[in-house]
Design a protein around this motif. Structure first.
Motif, PDB file in Angstrom:
ATOM      1  N   TYR A  81       0.828  -1.210   0.000  1.00  0.00           N
ATOM      2  CA  TYR A  81       0.000   0.000   0.000  1.00  0.00           C
ATOM      3  C   TYR A  81       0.860   1.257   0.000  1.00  0.00           C
ATOM      4  O   TYR A  81       0.642   2.181  -0.795  1.00  0.00           O
ATOM      5  N   PHE A  82       1.854   1.302   0.884  1.00  0.00           N
ATOM      6  CA  PHE A  82       2.693   2.491   0.963  1.00  0.00           C
ATOM      7  C   PHE A  82       3.618   2.613  -0.248  1.00  0.00           C
ATOM      8  O   PHE A  82       3.948   3.712  -0.680  1.00  0.00           O
ATOM      9  N   SER A  83       4.014   1.487  -0.797  1.00  0.00           N
ATOM     10  CA  SER A  83       4.844   1.518  -1.994  1.00  0.00           C
ATOM     11  C   SER A  83       4.085   2.109  -3.180  1.00  0.00           C
ATOM     12  O   SER A  83       4.643   2.855  -3.990  1.00  0.00           O
ATOM     13  N   GLU A  84       2.795   1.810  -3.252  1.00  0.00           N
ATOM     14  CA  GLU A  84       1.964   2.289  -4.362  1.00  0.00           C
ATOM     15  C   GLU A  84       1.333   3.657  -4.083  1.00  0.00           C
ATOM     16  O   GLU A  84       0.908   4.344  -5.016  1.00  0.00           O
ATOM     17  N   ASN A  85       1.279   4.066  -2.803  1.00  0.00           N
ATOM     18  CA  ASN A  85       0.648   5.338  -2.425  1.00  0.00           C
ATOM     19  C   ASN A  85       1.555   6.144  -1.492  1.00  0.00           C
ATOM     20  O   ASN A  85       1.201   6.411  -0.330  1.00  0.00           O
ATOM     21  N   PRO A  86       2.740   6.534  -1.943  1.00  0.00           N
ATOM     22  CA  PRO A  86       3.702   7.209  -1.062  1.00  0.00           C
ATOM     23  C   PRO A  86       3.219   8.549  -0.518  1.00  0.00           C
ATOM     24  O   PRO A  86       3.657   8.974   0.548  1.00  0.00           O
ATOM     25  N   LEU A  87       2.295   9.210  -1.222  1.00  0.00           N
ATOM     26  CA  LEU A  87       1.826  10.523  -0.773  1.00  0.00           C
ATOM     27  C   LEU A  87       1.021  10.436   0.523  1.00  0.00           C
ATOM     28  O   LEU A  87       0.959  11.400   1.294  1.00  0.00           O
ATOM     29  N   TYR A  88       0.397   9.282   0.785  1.00  0.00           N
ATOM     30  CA  TYR A  88      -0.356   9.117   2.022  1.00  0.00           C
ATOM     31  C   TYR A  88       0.568   9.199   3.242  1.00  0.00           C
ATOM     32  O   TYR A  88       0.152   9.602   4.331  1.00  0.00           O
ATOM     33  N   ALA A  89       1.819   8.803   3.039  1.00  0.00           N
ATOM     34  CA  ALA A  89       2.773   8.806   4.141  1.00  0.00           C
ATOM     35  C   ALA A  89       3.006  10.213   4.678  1.00  0.00           C
ATOM     36  O   ALA A  89       3.215  10.398   5.876  1.00  0.00           O
ATOM     37  N   ASP A  90       2.988  11.213   3.803  1.00  0.00           N
ATOM     38  CA  ASP A  90       3.197  12.608   4.239  1.00  0.00           C
ATOM     39  C   ASP A  90       2.129  13.026   5.246  1.00  0.00           C
ATOM     40  O   ASP A  90       2.429  13.632   6.274  1.00  0.00           O
ATOM     41  N   LYS A  91       0.893  12.700   4.956  1.00  0.00           N
ATOM     42  CA  LYS A  91      -0.217  13.056   5.836  1.00  0.00           C
ATOM     43  C   LYS A  91      -0.099  12.329   7.171  1.00  0.00           C
ATOM     44  O   LYS A  91      -0.256  12.924   8.242  1.00  0.00           O
ATOM     45  N   PHE A  92       0.192  11.030   7.118  1.00  0.00           N
ATOM     46  CA  PHE A  92       0.348  10.242   8.345  1.00  0.00           C
ATOM     47  C   PHE A  92       1.480  10.796   9.203  1.00  0.00           C
ATOM     48  O   PHE A  92       1.384  10.849  10.427  1.00  0.00           O
ATOM     49  N   SER A  93       2.562  11.199   8.548  1.00  0.00           N
ATOM     50  CA  SER A  93       3.737  11.713   9.254  1.00  0.00           C
ATOM     51  C   SER A  93       3.403  12.968  10.059  1.00  0.00           C
ATOM     52  O   SER A  93       3.762  13.078  11.239  1.00  0.00           O
ATOM     53  N   VAL A  94       2.723  13.901   9.441  1.00  0.00           N
ATOM     54  CA  VAL A  94       2.343  15.148  10.114  1.00  0.00           C
ATOM     55  C   VAL A  94       1.429  14.872  11.293  1.00  0.00           C
ATOM     56  O   VAL A  94       1.595  15.427  12.394  1.00  0.00           O
ATOM     57  N   GLN A  95       0.451  14.008  11.077  1.00  0.00           N
ATOM     58  CA  GLN A  95      -0.521  13.707  12.140  1.00  0.00           C
ATOM     59  C   GLN A  95       0.133  12.963  13.305  1.00  0.00           C
ATOM     60  O   GLN A  95      -0.222  13.182  14.464  1.00  0.00           O
TER      61      GLN A  95
END
Length: 384
Positions: free
Chosen positions: A339-353
């Motif tokens: 999931y994270f390999s295919e959707n790396p942009l989601y990680a930015d949001k998770f990181s901030v939160q």
């Protein structure tokens, strides 16, 4: 106020090898912001020194050669009397139940605070080797025998609190507080710019309960599907049989040999540096109460991948600060990595939160202040 902390205490520049020691160290850093209170840390291997309002002292054992547990069991009155005469503390704060409960006597009973960390009965399920299992059985017996001496308790998670109250109903009648574990302020700094999208790290004791074998299996399976991750492991082995299992698992796979790096135990600043290279923090544990390593990772703004245990779910909401999976479910972990390999942009949001939540929940100053307020409540009640 003069406070004595016993258990998990270590000098400031000493390598930390476990969650309780990290909690005590971080709490000490928080107390430095309250110079009107004197904190005395008592430990078996402490080098005596004074830093501001923090005094590091060796536990005055009667017969050091027989070990700390037997000293606490047979000579607790002499040990406590020496502390009372020399320090005259207002509060004794015991970090963990065993062996510290063995020190409690009637003289100090009302001014003892116990922070309940691990849940021994649950941890027993994941011990490897007969010696370790017997050791935990003894710990459980001692805890059950001496826990009735406690009058004031700090729970580090709601899960921890509910579990202990269910097992020991009389604890419902004592003074208690829910206070989370603090994080070292070093972990609140911004991560460096070297972060690699395909890199993750793990921190902690390397033993069966921590589930590192599941993570290695998931990395291997992901590689077979064309998705490659690099893993940094920070910590040390605690079980010989499990160490052999992990080394065998790695030796049988060329990809793991080239992409899994063991760093041993590290100082907080070294952990921050290694973690700075990683996008993700992974904790595939089978049992946790409120892991400090996870709180530290959140403070660093790391995306959390962890098991959906009660203590962890108090810290991380699935799909908000990271992704959670069922313990032992390697297939589900593989899907998260995909999931994270295919959707790396989601990680930015998770990181901030994750970073925002850690700042609210685990600040060392805020945790120290809550702890001091609990001490004050106890002192007031003892005067009535």
């Amino acid at each position: 106020m003069k406070i004595v902390v016993i258990g998990g205490a270590a000098n400031r520049n000493v390598m930390i090898e476990g969650g309780v020691e990290s909690v005590v160290k971080n709490l000490t850093l928080g107390f430095e912001n309250f110079p009107e209170h004197q904190l005395i840390l008592l430990g078996n291997q402490i080098v005596p020194e004074q830093i501001g309002n923090i005094s590091y002292q060796k536990i005055p054992l009667v017969f050091p050669r027989i070990g700390i547990n037997l000293n606490f069991l047979f000579f607790r009155n002499k040990i406590i009397n020496k502390i009372e005469k020399g320090f005259q503390p207002d509060i004794y704060h015991f970090q963990g139940t065993i062996p510290n409960l063995l020190l409690i006597n009637k003289t100090i009973q009302k001014k003892v605070v116990v922070t309940q960390h691990g849940i021994l009965r649950e941890e027993l399920k994941y011990q490897v080797g007969l010696k370790s299992k017997i050791k935990f059985q003894i710990k459980i017996f001692l805890e059950s025998s001496f826990i009735k001496k406690i009058r004031n308790m700090i729970f580090i998670s709601d899960y921890n609190k509910k579990y202990m109250l269910a097992g020991f109903p009389f604890l419902k009648r004592i003074n208690s507080a829910l206070i989370y574990n603090p994080v070292n302020p070093l972990f609140s700094v911004q991560t460096n710019t070297k972060t690699q999208e395909n890199r993750m790290y793990f921190v902690g004791e390397i033993k069966k309960r921590k589930g590192l074998h599941d993570l290695l299996d998931a990395i291997k399976e992901s590689h077979q599907s064309g998705i490659d991750y690099v893993l940094d492991v920070i910590g040390g082995f605690k079980e010989l049989e499990y160490e052999q299992e992990i080394k065998k698992l790695i030796s049988e796979d060329e990809f793991l040999q080239q992409n899994v790096f063991f760093h041993g135990w590290k100082l907080p600043e070294e952990i921050v540096e290694i973690a700075g290279n990683s996008r993700y923090f992974v904790l595939p544990s089978y049992q946790e109460t409120l892991p400090v390593s996870l709180a530290e990772a959140m403070a660093l703004g790391k995306v959390v991948i962890a098991t959906s245990l009660p203590g962890i779910m108090e810290m991380v909401e699935d799909g908000k600060e990271g992704k959670l999976f069922q313990k032992g479910n390697t297939g589900e972990l593989v899907q998260i990595l995909k999931y994270f390999s295919e959707n790396p942009l989601y990680a930015d949001k998770f990181s901030v939160q994750a970073k925002q939540k850690a700042a609210k929940m685990f600040s060392e100053t805020a945790i120290a202040e809550k702890t001091i307020n609990f001490y004050k409540k106890i002192l007031i009640e003892n005067q009535t």
